[in-house]
Design an enzyme around this catalytic site. Sequence first.
Site, mmCIF file in Angstrom:
data_model
loop_
_atom_site.group_PDB
_atom_site.id
_atom_site.type_symbol
_atom_site.label_atom_id
_atom_site.label_comp_id
_atom_site.label_asym_id
_atom_site.label_seq_id
_atom_site.Cartn_x
_atom_site.Cartn_y
_atom_site.Cartn_z
ATOM 1 N N ARG A 279 -4.069 10.842 4.706
ATOM 2 C CA ARG A 279 -3.184 11.798 4.863
ATOM 3 C C ARG A 279 -2.107 11.798 3.252
ATOM 4 N NH1 ARG A 279 0.315 14.749 8.243
ATOM 5 N NH2 ARG A 279 2.612 14.632 7.746
ATOM 6 N N LYS B 2 0.676 -1.229 0.040
ATOM 7 C CA LYS B 2 -0.043 0.043 -0.051
ATOM 8 C C LYS B 2 0.803 1.373 -0.140
ATOM 9 C CE LYS B 2 -1.709 1.633 4.080
ATOM 10 N NZ LYS B 2 -1.489 2.921 4.306
ATOM 11 N N ASN B 3 1.745 1.213 0.891
ATOM 12 C CA ASN B 3 2.521 2.364 0.903
ATOM 13 C C ASN B 3 3.564 2.836 -0.047
ATOM 14 O OD1 ASN B 3 1.162 3.325 3.262
ATOM 15 N ND2 ASN B 3 2.530 2.707 4.819
ATOM 16 N N LYS C 121 14.241 15.890 10.604
ATOM 17 C CA LYS C 121 13.580 14.708 11.131
ATOM 18 C C LYS C 121 13.307 13.922 10.077
ATOM 19 C CE LYS C 121 9.875 13.404 13.708
ATOM 20 N NZ LYS C 121 8.694 14.076 14.746
ATOM 21 N N ARG D 45 -8.711 -0.342 4.846
ATOM 22 C CA ARG D 45 -7.787 0.537 4.239
ATOM 23 C C ARG D 45 -6.327 -0.238 3.607
ATOM 24 N NH1 ARG D 45 -6.777 5.584 7.756
ATOM 25 N NH2 ARG D 45 -5.351 6.005 5.863
ATOM 26 N N ARG E 62 0.778 14.821 13.334
ATOM 27 C CA ARG E 62 1.466 14.735 11.969
ATOM 28 C C ARG E 62 1.277 16.063 11.057
ATOM 29 N NH1 ARG E 62 -1.064 9.310 9.541
ATOM 30 N NH2 ARG E 62 0.959 8.989 8.624
ATOM 31 N N ASP F 38 4.737 0.829 11.928
ATOM 32 C CA ASP F 38 3.621 0.097 11.254
ATOM 33 C C ASP F 38 3.446 -1.305 11.764
ATOM 34 O OD1 ASP F 38 2.930 2.476 10.004
ATOM 35 O OD2 ASP F 38 3.626 1.847 8.212
ATOM 36 N N VAL G 181 2.934 19.420 8.572
ATOM 37 C CA VAL G 181 3.628 19.338 7.055
ATOM 38 C C VAL G 181 4.804 20.283 7.225
ATOM 39 C CG1 VAL G 181 1.400 18.516 6.233
ATOM 40 C CG2 VAL G 181 1.754 20.983 6.518
ATOM 41 N N ASP G 182 5.370 20.646 8.306
ATOM 42 C CA ASP G 182 6.125 21.644 8.376
ATOM 43 C C ASP G 182 7.626 21.138 7.409
ATOM 44 O OD1 ASP G 182 6.518 19.739 10.181
ATOM 45 O OD2 ASP G 182 8.241 20.725 11.105
ATOM 46 N N CYS H 36 -5.052 8.458 9.602
ATOM 47 C CA CYS H 36 -5.029 7.916 11.146
ATOM 48 C C CYS H 36 -5.118 8.800 12.146
ATOM 49 C CB CYS H 36 -4.142 6.661 10.933
ATOM 50 S SG CYS H 36 -4.733 5.277 9.970
ATOM 51 N N VAL I 32 8.846 9.907 5.725
ATOM 52 C CA VAL I 32 8.784 9.172 4.160
ATOM 53 C C VAL I 32 8.150 10.025 3.392
ATOM 54 C CG1 VAL I 32 7.809 7.108 3.529
ATOM 55 C CG2 VAL I 32 8.931 7.206 5.803
HETATM 56 C C1 EPZ Z 1 4.580 6.864 6.168
HETATM 57 O O1 EPZ Z 1 3.491 8.066 6.667
HETATM 58 C C2 EPZ Z 1 3.333 5.747 6.361
HETATM 59 N N1 EPZ Z 1 2.288 6.097 5.142
HETATM 60 C C3 EPZ Z 1 3.007 5.442 7.320
HETATM 61 O O2 EPZ Z 1 2.149 4.391 7.553
HETATM 62 C C4 EPZ Z 1 4.162 4.942 8.431
HETATM 63 O O3 EPZ Z 1 3.880 4.974 9.657
HETATM 64 C C5 EPZ Z 1 5.111 6.446 8.644
HETATM 65 O O4 EPZ Z 1 5.395 6.745 7.005
HETATM 66 C C6 EPZ Z 1 6.156 6.165 9.302
HETATM 67 O O5 EPZ Z 1 7.125 4.920 8.704
HETATM 68 C C7 EPZ Z 1 2.511 5.955 3.911
HETATM 69 O O6 EPZ Z 1 3.454 5.565 3.351
HETATM 70 C C8 EPZ Z 1 1.138 6.289 3.026
HETATM 71 P P1 EPZ Z 1 6.275 10.318 8.216
HETATM 72 P P2 EPZ Z 1 4.186 9.395 6.692
HETATM 73 O O7 EPZ Z 1 6.283 11.701 7.685
HETATM 74 O O8 EPZ Z 1 4.903 9.716 5.556
HETATM 75 C C9 EPZ Z 1 6.626 13.748 11.437
HETATM 76 C C10 EPZ Z 1 0.186 2.902 7.416
HETATM 77 O O9 EPZ Z 1 -0.211 2.287 8.619
HETATM 78 N N2 EPZ Z 1 6.541 14.883 10.678
HETATM 79 O O10 EPZ Z 1 7.513 9.551 7.828
HETATM 80 O O11 EPZ Z 1 3.069 10.554 6.933
HETATM 81 C C11 EPZ Z 1 5.521 13.140 11.750
HETATM 82 O O12 EPZ Z 1 4.459 13.523 12.414
HETATM 83 C C12 EPZ Z 1 0.932 4.322 7.826
HETATM 84 O O13 EPZ Z 1 0.171 2.371 6.563
HETATM 85 C C13 EPZ Z 1 6.627 16.194 11.055
HETATM 86 O O14 EPZ Z 1 6.803 16.554 11.975
HETATM 87 O O15 EPZ Z 1 5.043 9.665 7.903
HETATM 88 C C14 EPZ Z 1 5.732 11.685 12.518
HETATM 89 O O16 EPZ Z 1 6.060 11.915 13.777
HETATM 90 C C15 EPZ Z 1 0.469 5.043 8.983
HETATM 91 N N3 EPZ Z 1 6.504 17.151 10.016
HETATM 92 C C16 EPZ Z 1 7.357 11.437 11.794
HETATM 93 O O17 EPZ Z 1 7.621 12.802 11.457
HETATM 94 C C17 EPZ Z 1 6.365 16.798 8.689
HETATM 95 O O18 EPZ Z 1 6.112 17.577 7.778
HETATM 96 C C18 EPZ Z 1 7.297 10.400 10.530
HETATM 97 O O19 EPZ Z 1 6.431 10.740 9.824
HETATM 98 C C19 EPZ Z 1 6.223 15.407 8.206
HETATM 99 C C20 EPZ Z 1 6.248 14.400 9.340
#
Ligand code: EPZ
Length: 430
Positions: A102, A22-23, A172, A409, A131, A317, A133-134, A126, A175
């Site tokens: 998201r 999915k991801n 930080k 989902r 989460r 995950d 978007v900065d 979720c 993904v």
């Molecule tokens: C991806 O989400 C996955 N989703 C998530 O899977 C997964 O849990 C996550 O990566 C971490 O591995 C998809 O691929 C569709 P991140 P993503 O940006 O990209 C913070 C599932 O169950 N952050 O890596 O949204 C954020 O809040 C889902 O399949 C900021 O602070 O995750 C988090 O604490 C759930 N600012 C951390 O970074 C930002 O601008 C990692 O989030 C962006 C993120």
Amino acid sequence: MDRIRIVGGNQLNGVIPISGAKNAALPLMIASLLTDDTLTLENVPHLADVEQLIRILGNHGADISVNGRRERQGESYARTIHFTSRNIVSTTAPYELVSKMRASFWVIGPLLAREGKARVSLPGGCAIGTRPVDLFIEGLTALGANIEIDGGYVNATAPAGGLIGGRYVFPKVSVGATHVLMMAATLANGTTVIGNAAREPEVADLAKCLNAMGAKISGAGTGTITIEGVRSLSGARHRVLPDRIETGTYAMAVAMTGGDVILEDTDPSLLDTALEAIRRAGAEISATNSGIRIVRNGPGIRPVDIVTDPFPGFPTDLQAQFMGLMTKAGGVSHITETIFENRFMHVQELARLGARISLAGQTAKIEGVSRLKGAPVMATDLRASVSLVIAGLAAEGETMVSRVYHLDRGFERLEEKLTRCGAHVERVSD
Ligand code: EPZ
């Protein structure tokens, strides 16, 4: 609303086909907006999130057909989907669509790169943390974009001649922001270097597809990605990589119930850290020609401590599922969540099945119990809900999981895959 009814106690034995990830599928589908040519994706899982993204891409002007047929008529497994965005008819992704998932926010990258502007609603998804978007905003700004937030929307515009290659080091690991920056940089003028990039296999899969479309990306899968901008991208054909989270989930289910299962069409190297944790918990795991064999017979589950981390660490995950497994371990284990601040909603639901878990900050202490007992439980997010299924498979009597739409989902044909291996799992429609 559908529920899943599980009668626990059966071992799992047989073969489980693993779906496309999915991801990986979601960013790959979004990448189709970068070209006016056709991007064909094979091995796309049939999931609610994929269907939702099909609607979102359609709103931007993508013409989408499934296995040569129109969307919605194709119900087959591992679908091939063709995406053609000859013309982008709208650069706005509205709240009604984006708030449901998201990842749909990620359209901001291709729209901005190709059309020079994008107006995208702040995302939903979720309920596992704030989460923000900065990182997307900072990253795109480093490519010359001008970004304002207004009325719940992110308004982004590129300079007159298009985005400009730049250098951005993520403070930080993210993904999603790595996906977006990489996609946006493919059409920028000049070279972009992304530091502290996410190293998840799905990032490398997206880069592989973008390169097949004519992009010039190197280093994806490492912490530094270099993208040399090109004038335009073409179509391509790409096969979505196997779902490592689905793989790990079923491996944990087998470790929980005992049995002998082949997970087919997957790759153990996608989830080394998680498989090692399952091994330490007492299962035997070996690679087969096309996947993984997992066996647990005899001795019970051993307690194992884990800490979630970005790839190649233990995936967040799979955290809930591993906690499900640890509820029946012969001793005390600790699980620390470092990625999301609110990803323990399964704790209270697992407790309804008799699990003994206490929380201190970001660490859960799980005191294994010898028996779980079936109960009505509620799915709260995608991975939390499947942890309840894993616990339910080993609980005595009936577990009824409500709010199954969370499961739909991200898990393709879950009840069918488990039933074929001897589990008693059925979907109940009210
Ligand atoms: C991806 O989400 C996955 N989703 C998530 O899977 C997964 O849990 C996550 O990566 C971490 O591995 C998809 O691929 C569709 P991140 P993503 O940006 O990209 C913070 C599932 O169950 N952050 O890596 O949204 C954020 O809040 C889902 O399949 C900021 O602070 O995750 C988090 O604490 C759930 N600012 C951390 O970074 C930002 O601008 C990692 O989030 C962006 C993120």
